[in-house]
Design a protein around this motif. Sequence first.
Motif, PDB file in Angstrom:
ATOM      1  N   LEU A  70      38.214  51.176  53.523  1.00 22.38           N
ATOM      2  CA  LEU A  70      38.733  52.565  53.923  1.00 22.38           C
ATOM      3  C   LEU A  70      40.220  52.684  54.298  1.00 22.38           C
ATOM      4  O   LEU A  70      41.007  53.286  54.108  1.00 22.38           O
ATOM      5  CB  LEU A  70      37.781  52.979  54.961  1.00 22.38           C
ATOM      6  N   ILE A  71      40.688  51.505  55.166  1.00 27.44           N
ATOM      7  CA  ILE A  71      42.127  51.491  55.505  1.00 27.44           C
ATOM      8  C   ILE A  71      42.883  51.121  54.514  1.00 27.44           C
ATOM      9  O   ILE A  71      43.847  51.946  54.095  1.00 27.44           O
ATOM     10  CB  ILE A  71      41.945  50.173  56.517  1.00 27.44           C
ATOM     11  N   LYS A  72      42.650  50.518  53.401  1.00 30.06           N
ATOM     12  CA  LYS A  72      43.453  50.415  52.193  1.00 30.06           C
ATOM     13  C   LYS A  72      43.679  51.693  51.476  1.00 30.06           C
ATOM     14  O   LYS A  72      44.556  52.036  51.040  1.00 30.06           O
ATOM     15  CB  LYS A  72      42.628  49.375  51.312  1.00 30.06           C
ATOM     16  N   GLU A  73      42.317  52.296  51.203  1.00 31.13           N
ATOM     17  CA  GLU A  73      42.492  53.632  50.597  1.00 31.13           C
ATOM     18  C   GLU A  73      43.571  54.846  51.411  1.00 31.13           C
ATOM     19  O   GLU A  73      44.337  55.212  50.956  1.00 31.13           O
ATOM     20  CB  GLU A  73      41.264  54.097  50.556  1.00 31.13           C
ATOM     21  N   ILE A  74      43.096  54.878  52.911  1.00 26.95           N
ATOM     22  CA  ILE A  74      43.845  55.709  53.641  1.00 26.95           C
ATOM     23  C   ILE A  74      45.654  55.181  53.597  1.00 26.95           C
ATOM     24  O   ILE A  74      46.348  55.929  53.576  1.00 26.95           O
ATOM     25  CB  ILE A  74      43.505  55.792  55.149  1.00 26.95           C
ATOM     26  N   TYR A  75      45.748  53.969  53.615  1.00 30.83           N
ATOM     27  CA  TYR A  75      47.220  53.474  53.371  1.00 30.83           C
ATOM     28  C   TYR A  75      47.679  53.925  51.946  1.00 30.83           C
ATOM     29  O   TYR A  75      48.879  54.316  52.224  1.00 30.83           O
ATOM     30  CB  TYR A  75      47.082  51.965  53.684  1.00 30.83           C
ATOM     31  N   ASN A  76      47.040  53.789  51.059  1.00 36.23           N
ATOM     32  CA  ASN A  76      47.445  54.106  49.725  1.00 36.23           C
ATOM     33  C   ASN A  76      47.795  55.599  49.559  1.00 36.23           C
ATOM     34  O   ASN A  76      48.588  55.882  48.824  1.00 36.23           O
ATOM     35  CB  ASN A  76      46.595  53.493  48.459  1.00 36.23           C
ATOM     36  N   MET A  77      46.768  56.258  50.116  1.00 35.78           N
ATOM     37  CA  MET A  77      47.013  57.888  50.064  1.00 35.78           C
ATOM     38  C   MET A  77      48.308  58.243  51.139  1.00 35.78           C
ATOM     39  O   MET A  77      48.463  59.483  51.158  1.00 35.78           O
ATOM     40  CB  MET A  77      45.797  58.446  50.498  1.00 35.78           C
ATOM     41  N   LYS A  78      48.557  57.472  51.863  1.00 39.02           N
ATOM     42  CA  LYS A  78      49.589  57.494  53.039  1.00 39.02           C
ATOM     43  C   LYS A  78      49.306  58.524  53.831  1.00 39.02           C
ATOM     44  O   LYS A  78      49.956  59.556  54.144  1.00 39.02           O
ATOM     45  CB  LYS A  78      51.071  58.133  52.285  1.00 39.02           C
ATOM     46  N   ILE A  79      47.823  58.597  54.367  1.00 40.59           N
ATOM     47  CA  ILE A  79      47.442  59.524  55.363  1.00 40.59           C
ATOM     48  C   ILE A  79      47.492  58.818  56.743  1.00 40.59           C
ATOM     49  O   ILE A  79      47.538  57.793  56.849  1.00 40.59           O
ATOM     50  CB  ILE A  79      45.999  59.609  55.060  1.00 40.59           C
ATOM     51  N   PRO A  80      48.258  59.635  57.610  1.00 47.56           N
ATOM     52  CA  PRO A  80      48.601  59.083  58.814  1.00 47.56           C
ATOM     53  C   PRO A  80      47.490  58.664  59.909  1.00 47.56           C
ATOM     54  O   PRO A  80      46.802  59.669  60.585  1.00 47.56           O
ATOM     55  CB  PRO A  80      49.446  60.035  59.552  1.00 47.56           C
ATOM     56  N   LEU A  81      46.945  57.469  59.809  1.00 48.98           N
ATOM     57  CA  LEU A  81      45.594  57.190  60.542  1.00 48.98           C
ATOM     58  C   LEU A  81      45.892  57.446  62.033  1.00 48.98           C
ATOM     59  O   LEU A  81      44.725  57.764  62.777  1.00 48.98           O
ATOM     60  CB  LEU A  81      45.255  55.879  60.192  1.00 48.98           C
ATOM     61  N   HIS A  82      46.870  57.395  62.552  1.00 47.26           N
ATOM     62  CA  HIS A  82      46.967  57.540  64.048  1.00 47.26           C
ATOM     63  C   HIS A  82      46.628  59.148  64.421  1.00 47.26           C
ATOM     64  O   HIS A  82      46.317  59.396  65.572  1.00 47.26           O
ATOM     65  CB  HIS A  82      48.502  57.148  64.390  1.00 47.26           C
ATOM     66  N   LYS A  83      46.523  59.800  63.409  1.00 46.81           N
ATOM     67  CA  LYS A  83      45.952  61.470  63.828  1.00 46.81           C
ATOM     68  C   LYS A  83      44.771  61.507  63.649  1.00 46.81           C
ATOM     69  O   LYS A  83      44.446  62.668  63.849  1.00 46.81           O
ATOM     70  CB  LYS A  83      46.834  62.404  62.640  1.00 46.81           C
ATOM     71  N   CYS A  84      43.977  60.592  63.329  1.00 46.68           N
ATOM     72  CA  CYS A  84      42.574  60.579  63.144  1.00 46.68           C
ATOM     73  C   CYS A  84      42.122  60.673  64.585  1.00 46.68           C
ATOM     74  O   CYS A  84      42.083  59.741  65.358  1.00 46.68           O
ATOM     75  CB  CYS A  84      41.923  59.400  62.311  1.00 46.68           C
ATOM     76  N   ILE A  85      41.181  61.587  64.740  1.00 44.73           N
ATOM     77  CA  ILE A  85      40.442  61.775  66.248  1.00 44.73           C
ATOM     78  C   ILE A  85      39.139  61.506  66.339  1.00 44.73           C
ATOM     79  O   ILE A  85      38.456  61.492  67.196  1.00 44.73           O
ATOM     80  CB  ILE A  85      41.002  63.446  66.966  1.00 44.73           C
ATOM     81  N   SER A  86      38.544  61.510  64.979  1.00 51.18           N
ATOM     82  CA  SER A  86      37.173  61.198  65.046  1.00 51.18           C
ATOM     83  C   SER A  86      36.776  60.840  63.771  1.00 51.18           C
ATOM     84  O   SER A  86      37.195  61.134  62.442  1.00 51.18           O
ATOM     85  CB  SER A  86      36.251  62.596  65.155  1.00 51.18           C
ATOM     86  N   VAL A  87      35.481  60.204  63.482  1.00 49.61           N
ATOM     87  CA  VAL A  87      34.809  59.704  62.322  1.00 49.61           C
ATOM     88  C   VAL A  87      33.423  59.974  62.684  1.00 49.61           C
ATOM     89  O   VAL A  87      32.780  59.757  63.778  1.00 49.61           O
ATOM     90  CB  VAL A  87      35.126  58.394  62.340  1.00 49.61           C
ATOM     91  N   THR A  88      32.749  60.438  61.408  1.00 49.39           N
ATOM     92  CA  THR A  88      31.490  60.748  61.370  1.00 49.39           C
ATOM     93  C   THR A  88      30.749  59.978  60.248  1.00 49.39           C
ATOM     94  O   THR A  88      31.187  59.576  59.167  1.00 49.39           O
ATOM     95  CB  THR A  88      31.297  62.323  61.116  1.00 49.39           C
ATOM     96  N   THR A  89      29.584  59.181  60.727  1.00 50.59           N
ATOM     97  CA  THR A  89      28.882  58.370  59.717  1.00 50.59           C
ATOM     98  C   THR A  89      27.456  58.655  59.705  1.00 50.59           C
ATOM     99  O   THR A  89      27.035  59.664  60.512  1.00 50.59           O
ATOM    100  CB  THR A  89      29.236  56.899  60.165  1.00 50.59           C
ATOM    101  N   ASP A  90      26.867  57.936  58.908  1.00 56.73           N
ATOM    102  CA  ASP A  90      25.154  58.090  58.669  1.00 56.73           C
ATOM    103  C   ASP A  90      24.599  57.566  59.619  1.00 56.73           C
ATOM    104  O   ASP A  90      23.043  57.395  59.807  1.00 56.73           O
ATOM    105  CB  ASP A  90      24.812  57.797  57.324  1.00 56.73           C
TER     106      ASP A  90
END
Length: 183
Positions: A63-83
Motif C-alpha cells: 500500500l505504501i509503495k503504491e501510494i508513494y509511486n502515485m505521488k499521493i500525499p499520505l500525510h493528508k489521509c484522515i481515515s482508512v476503511t477496511t473489512d
Amino acid sequence: MTLLTHVDQADYFSIAIDESTNIMDVAQLAVFVRFFDGEEMKELLTLVGLEGEATGQATHDALIKEIYNMKIPLHKCISVTTDGAPAMVGRDQGVIARLKKDMPSMLAFHCIIHSTVLCEKLNDHFQQLTCKAMKMINFLRNQSVLRHRNLRKFLKKKRATCEDLLTYNNIRWLSKGNALSML
C-alpha cells in the motif's frame, strides 16, 4: 486535470482497502482514495498485486509503495476503511496499526458493506429488510427495460447522487453491498 492532481490538491482524503484473490489465485489489494475536489466527491482506484502471503506487513508495504509511486500525499489521509480482517486491523501487526504509527490521529472504520452483511447474518429482521430491498432493486432494474430507463431519467431529473441502481445476485456478496450502498 487528472484525478491524481485533484488528490494532490485536496485538503484531505480517505482510503478504503480490501484484499482479495483473483481467479488466478493472485492476491490483490483494491485501494480506493476518496476526496472532495471543491465541487464533488471523487474516487480513484488502483489494484496492487501482493506477493507471497497477504500479511499485515506485506499489505502495508504494498500500500505504501503504491501510494508513494502515485505521488499521493499520505500525510493528508484522515481515515482508512477496511473489512475488519486480522491482517487489516490486528492490534500490533495489522495494516491500520502500522499506518497509525506514522499518523496517530488517522481514523479507522469498518466497512459499512461488510457490517451490513454481518448484521444480516446475525439478525433475521435485517435479512428480511435486505431481501425486500433487493426485490425492489431487481423489480426496478430487471423486470422492464422501459421501467429501468424511466428510473434513470427520474434519478437524473432529481439530481440524485447516483445515476442508477446496481443489481444484486447471489453469486457474489459484494454485489449486495454495492446495491445496498446505493440506497
